[in-house]
Scaffold this motif. Structure first.
Motif, PDB file in Angstrom:
ATOM      1  N   SER A   1       0.842  -1.194   0.000  1.00  0.00           N
ATOM      2  CA  SER A   1       0.000   0.000   0.000  1.00  0.00           C
ATOM      3  C   SER A   1       0.872   1.236   0.000  1.00  0.00           C
ATOM      4  O   SER A   1       2.005   1.226   0.497  1.00  0.00           O
ATOM      5  N   GLU A   2       0.346   2.310  -0.576  1.00  0.00           N
ATOM      6  CA  GLU A   2       1.052   3.584  -0.579  1.00  0.00           C
ATOM      7  C   GLU A   2       0.713   4.431   0.647  1.00  0.00           C
ATOM      8  O   GLU A   2       1.255   5.515   0.829  1.00  0.00           O
TER       9      GLU A   2
ATOM     10  N   ASP B   1       0.554   5.738   4.562  1.00  0.00           N
ATOM     11  CA  ASP B   1       1.568   5.817   5.606  1.00  0.00           C
ATOM     12  C   ASP B   1       0.950   6.083   6.980  1.00  0.00           C
ATOM     13  O   ASP B   1       1.650   6.426   7.920  1.00  0.00           O
TER      14      ASP B   1
ATOM     15  N   SER C   1       2.103  -2.608   4.429  1.00  0.00           N
ATOM     16  CA  SER C   1       1.134  -1.527   4.579  1.00  0.00           C
ATOM     17  C   SER C   1       1.058  -1.158   6.054  1.00  0.00           C
ATOM     18  O   SER C   1       1.476  -1.937   6.922  1.00  0.00           O
TER      19      SER C   1
END
Length: 268
Positions: free
Chosen positions: A96-97, A99, A141
């Motif tokens: 996943s991008e 944060d 992620s």
């Protein structure tokens, strides 16, 4: 369990960390027998603890794979810079991008792992549950690393998994110290308690720091903050320690669950 039933400091008295037995019990909950039942418990009960703040000073040198503490603030992502070994999830979970961790995934289910309830998600892990209950493989992620920390903490309540848990540590001298202590000591006594909450302190590329709120039942009881550092290694999240096998940030007394994301009311 309702919010009113969730214990925090166990009262308005002095810190539960003033009790040597509580220090040992709290650390045992958070780490495998080597770090909790032997190494860390012995070291922490010999250190100077503050009855007012519950603080315990770190020891054992810099964390493996990180820059020196003077080079990055405590709240920074361990390691200071974004870097990755480039590996993909060993069980095919998507990265996943994101944060930030803002809540448990919609597909989260809860079940007992040892003596504690822990979350599972088809999207974020654990992607592999062995026949003996050992859980591993999480998504790259924020949700994945949070679930990794919570499931690890739950598995420490099952003495039959004490050797398997070594596989969840990052390679380095600290892991070798833990391995030697585990083989020498064997499984430790289980501590009754549950995970009261979790928060993601930092996250970037292949590094993360997760803080678990552990609620210890029985005497002396109380709640502690148990921060865990992770790095992405060989397709999964691995726990980072100092060279002596201790966690980067020591356990400390916790007086409020403000800022923590709590499990559903029916869990606990």
């Amino acid at each position: 369990m309702s919010d009113e039933e969730r214990p925090t400091d166990g009262g308005g008295g002095k810190s539960p960390l003033a009790s040597r037995s509580f220090i040992a019990a709290a650390v045992t909950v958070g780490v495998i027998v080597a770090a909790g039942g032997v190494v860390t418990a012995i070291n922490l009960t010999g250190n100077d603890t503050s009855a007012e703040s519950g603080a315990i000073e770190p020891s054992g040198g810099p964390a493996e794979g990180t820059v020196g503490e003077e080079e990055y603030p405590e709240e920074a992502t361990p390691g200071g810079v974004e870097r990755s070994d480039g590996s993909e999830s060993v069980c095919g979970l998507r990265s996943s991008e994101k944060d930030e961790f803002t809540g448990f995934p919609e597909d989260t289910s809860w079940g007992f792992v040892g003596m504690r309830e822990a979350p599972s998600s088809r999207a974020h892990g654990p992607g592999v549950v062995e026949d003996n209950g050992f859980r591993h493989c999480y998504a790259k992620s924020p949700e994945g690393v949070v679930l990794a920390a919570m499931n690890y903490t739950a598995m420490t309540s099952d003495p039959s998994l004490y050797l398997d848990l070594l596989d969840l540590y990052a390679e380095g001298p600290g892991k070798e110290v833990l391995k030697a202590k585990v083989e020498e000591a064997g499984p430790s006594e289980r501590v009754v308690g549950h995970i009261g909450g979790v928060r993601l302190l930092s996250y970037a590329a292949d590094r993360a720091r997760v803080d678990i709120a552990l609620v210890i039942q029985g005497s002396p009881g109380g709640t502690v903050s148990y921060p865990m550092d992770f790095r992405w290694e060989d397709g999964d999240w691995k726990i980072v320690t100092r060279e002596n096998g201790e966690m980067v940030i020591p356990v400390a007394a916790l007086y409020s669950l403000d800022g923590y994301i709590l499990p559903p009311a029916e869990v606990g």
